[in-house]
Design an enzyme around this catalytic site. Sequence first.
Site, PDB file in Angstrom:
ATOM      1  N   SER A  52       0.774  -1.177   0.113  1.00 56.67           N
ATOM      2  CA  SER A  52       0.026  -0.105   0.000  1.00 56.67           C
ATOM      3  C   SER A  52       0.927   1.248  -0.004  1.00 56.67           C
ATOM      4  O   SER A  52       2.003   1.371   0.402  1.00 56.67           O
ATOM      5  CB  SER A  52      -0.885   0.093   1.175  1.00 56.67           C
ATOM      6  OG  SER A  52      -1.757  -1.169   1.143  1.00 56.67           O
TER       7      SER A  52
HETATM    8  N1  SAM Z   1      -0.884  -3.961   3.603  1.00 51.91           N
HETATM    9  C1  SAM Z   1      -0.359  -4.723   2.739  1.00 51.91           C
HETATM   10  C2  SAM Z   1       1.127  -4.291   2.318  1.00 51.91           C
HETATM   11  O1  SAM Z   1       1.702  -3.318   2.928  1.00 51.91           O
HETATM   12  O2  SAM Z   1       2.020  -4.786   1.668  1.00 51.91           O
HETATM   13  C3  SAM Z   1      -0.910  -4.710   1.411  1.00 51.91           C
HETATM   14  C4  SAM Z   1      -2.033  -5.689   1.593  1.00 51.91           C
HETATM   15  S1  SAM Z   1      -2.585  -5.860  -0.451  1.00 51.91           S
HETATM   16  C5  SAM Z   1      -3.286  -4.177  -0.756  1.00 51.91           C
HETATM   17  C6  SAM Z   1      -4.088  -6.798   0.009  1.00 51.91           C
HETATM   18  C7  SAM Z   1      -3.856  -8.180   0.581  1.00 51.91           C
HETATM   19  O3  SAM Z   1      -4.915  -8.770   0.735  1.00 51.91           O
HETATM   20  C8  SAM Z   1      -3.384  -8.974  -0.609  1.00 51.91           C
HETATM   21  O4  SAM Z   1      -2.283  -9.560  -0.456  1.00 51.91           O
HETATM   22  C9  SAM Z   1      -4.451 -10.110  -0.669  1.00 51.91           C
HETATM   23  O5  SAM Z   1      -3.906 -11.388  -1.437  1.00 51.91           O
HETATM   24  C10 SAM Z   1      -4.987 -10.314   0.346  1.00 51.91           C
HETATM   25  N2  SAM Z   1      -6.534 -10.468   0.587  1.00 51.91           N
HETATM   26  C11 SAM Z   1      -7.693 -10.542  -0.367  1.00 51.91           C
HETATM   27  N3  SAM Z   1      -8.653 -11.086   0.075  1.00 51.91           N
HETATM   28  C12 SAM Z   1      -8.161 -11.717   1.326  1.00 51.91           C
HETATM   29  C13 SAM Z   1      -8.619 -12.605   2.468  1.00 51.91           C
HETATM   30  N4  SAM Z   1     -10.227 -12.929   2.217  1.00 51.91           N
HETATM   31  N5  SAM Z   1      -8.098 -13.155   3.246  1.00 51.91           N
HETATM   32  C14 SAM Z   1      -6.835 -12.821   3.524  1.00 51.91           C
HETATM   33  N6  SAM Z   1      -6.041 -11.936   2.753  1.00 51.91           N
HETATM   34  C15 SAM Z   1      -6.911 -11.444   1.562  1.00 51.91           C
END
Ligand code: SAM
Length: 214
Positions: A52
Amino acid sequence: MVDEQLIPRGIMDKRILDAIGKVPRHIFIEEAFWDRAYGDHALPIGERQSISQPYMVALMTEALELTGTERVLEIGTGSGYQTAILAELAAKVYSIERIKVLAHRARMILDGLNYLNIVIKVFDGTYGWPDEAPFDAIIVTAGAPAIPQAYIEQLKEGGRIIIPVGDRSSQVLKKGVKMGGGIVFTDLTSCIFVPLIGAFAWKKEEDSDRRNNN
Ligand code: SAM
């Protein structure tokens, strides 16, 4: 990052600014992107996911109002960068990632930085983490169509939740505080996150899910 992106946009909490100043963001991304590691944007981390934007990490963290004693549930470990910031500011972080390769990479990086207060699980985070509930704070780093019921149930009275809610292409970042068993929400800002995929969110990834969203 702190002086040019965060303070001018109103991030004032010194603990958060110190944590962001301390955690090396470039370690969480591929070397090919290191020249952009401290820029004002999200970056790809593979698997069509992203690390992010620093400002979004700071804003979401600030809204959690952490004092150092909290048990925090994070949905969407991604690169592990936000997880590290949370670990600097709370007692323990429980982080769930649905994509195994990302969870394993994040675990290795966080181990390399000696974080001992982080547990990561590969699972569908729309169920929350019932065995470890209730939590003082919940942060969801992917965009949800609606708020999964598990998060409402697994948040402590007085606890805070931050979650982007909307459609696949844009959302509103919502902050909720649990009061009297229910959650009172306020809108913080508009945002664009990759979708939350799971049993109680979007059912699958689509080609239109862009790579450089938060
Ligand atoms: N905050 C993180 C970082 O700083 O790197 C970024 C996260 S990224 C925007 C969103 C993440 O949510 C992705 O890695 C995606 O695979 C995960 N995600 C989406 N749906 C999910 C779920 N149901 N359970 C767990 N993770 C999930």
